[in-house]
Design an enzyme around this catalytic site. Sequence first.
Site, PDB file in Angstrom:
ATOM      1  CB  SER A  86      -0.950   0.010   1.202  1.00  0.00           C
ATOM      2  OG  SER A  86      -0.213   0.250   2.385  1.00  0.00           O
ATOM      3  CE  LYS A 118      -3.212   2.471   5.806  1.00  0.00           C
ATOM      4  NZ  LYS A 118      -3.749   2.038   4.534  1.00  0.00           N
TER       5      LYS A 118
END
Lengths: 138, 416
Positions: A49, A86
């Site tokens: 990701s 993230k």
Amino acid sequence: MKVVPIYASAGIVGFESPAAEYTQLGLSLDQLLIKHPEATFIGIACGDSMQGVGIFDKDLLIVDRAVNTKQMSVIVANYNGEFICKLLDKNRRVLLSANTVYKPVSISEIDEFRIEGVVVCSIRNHDMPFHELTECMR
Amino acid sequence: MYALVDAVSFYASAEKVFDPSIRHKPVVVLTNNDGCICAVCPIAKTLNIPKFEPYFKLKKYLDQHNVVVRSSNYELYADLSARMMAVIGRFCSEQHVYSIDESFLLFSQKLGNWREYGELIRSTVWRETKLPVGVGFGMTPTLAKVANHAAKKLVGFNGVAVIDNLEQAEYILKQMKLADIWGIGSRLSKRLALLGLSNAWELAQQSAKKMRDFHSVVLEKTVRELNGEVCFSWDEVKQPKKEIFSTRSFGQRVTDKFNLNSALITHADIIGRKLRQQNSKVKRLLIFAHTSRFDPAYIKREYIHDFVTPTSDSLNIANAVSALVDQIYLPNIQFYKCGLGALELVNASFTQFDLFELSREKDLLMRSYDAINHKYGQGTLYISSAEQVSQWKMRRALLSPQYTTRWLDIPKIRCI
């Protein structure tokens, strides 16, 4: 990484190496990459990701807990009992992935969310798979 | 001004640092060989889990309450301790690391607001290491320890307490038991109770001289320190040990002589290293092995060996031990534990040599041995008869990963 300085010498007789006076410690990756040794840990990225910022599966992440977060810092957080990596969008209070496949995650009241640290750099192996690297570092 | 900074339930808190899934769960840590509970995190404390109880007795209760149980992960604790001490050390130029999770600080200058400074230490240590600490400030080391106790155990302090005047000392000491004072064990506190003392404040009110006559100079100093007079120095706080023991129970029972010997030789090596670290030599050595106290027939075998010339040479100690194994060992006995105790120590700088027996100390060899093991890790060089056989190694069935010291164990960070 430990560096063992070895001094050059010319043996029993003869001239001392002219370089002996100039011996220095070798270059240390720790010195370059780790600013706060006691607040830093190394983790391993699991997943794709964060490819957009150059973090790929099995890359090593150097995480510093002493660094302040900024808008869009690459962070490691404790999100519902798991370490996740993230992008931190402070303005909108959401966590973004660097891969269009993954949707943004907004942090709600019921979520357990704590920032653990900032990913100050990541390490990518180009020629040696991680498991081989760790085999020799057992 | 002195400060004592220490971690809250260090072992249990250390387990939570790299495992976010158990941050809000009750966690307990077991001793060597998973025998007893040695650390209980604050959440587990609310379940009234006692320390130092055998694990098997509480296993059912722990399972019922979903308590996370872990073996002692010394590799992890040592690394986290070093990190924590380094962060704490930044807050004062004089630091004295007292134990794996306690550190004294000595401030020569006055600060504006001790409480604020304590809170800064606490929040910084938490932020950088994810370990919770308590901070106590006091005019003496003993009062710093008292304040630290108050910071963690008494209501209203929230992790930081300051004793910078005698009124504050009185307020806190009145709420403390005698046994909670540094250096006063449960036995001494019972004796003091017979004098009619019921709390720490009443002890502080005693005449220091009377307390010396009653028990010891140390108790006299404790009373003086409780009244704000500095008596203990770092050197006294860290005296060389008067006895050194190295013992361990076996992961599995040992029945053969070979394994018993190798276990005892390993202890000889450890004793030698500890002697050299504190510049002592051993004169009298205790060697023992026994079965479990829970066995139908409890058997204990022990011998004392006196060295003609005191020694700190691991090889000399190992030779003495090897010579005695034949006498310790009995066939068909399931040994549960063995160990060595250095009972009489002498200062290595003032060793009395024997006229007829030449010293067999190989100081240079031992110095190189220690240097190599220090540089490349304990166990790089070892005495070959101590070769480890998995049978008697520590049992750590519930061990967490060595997150910071082993590449294969580094934490996984999800990128999904």
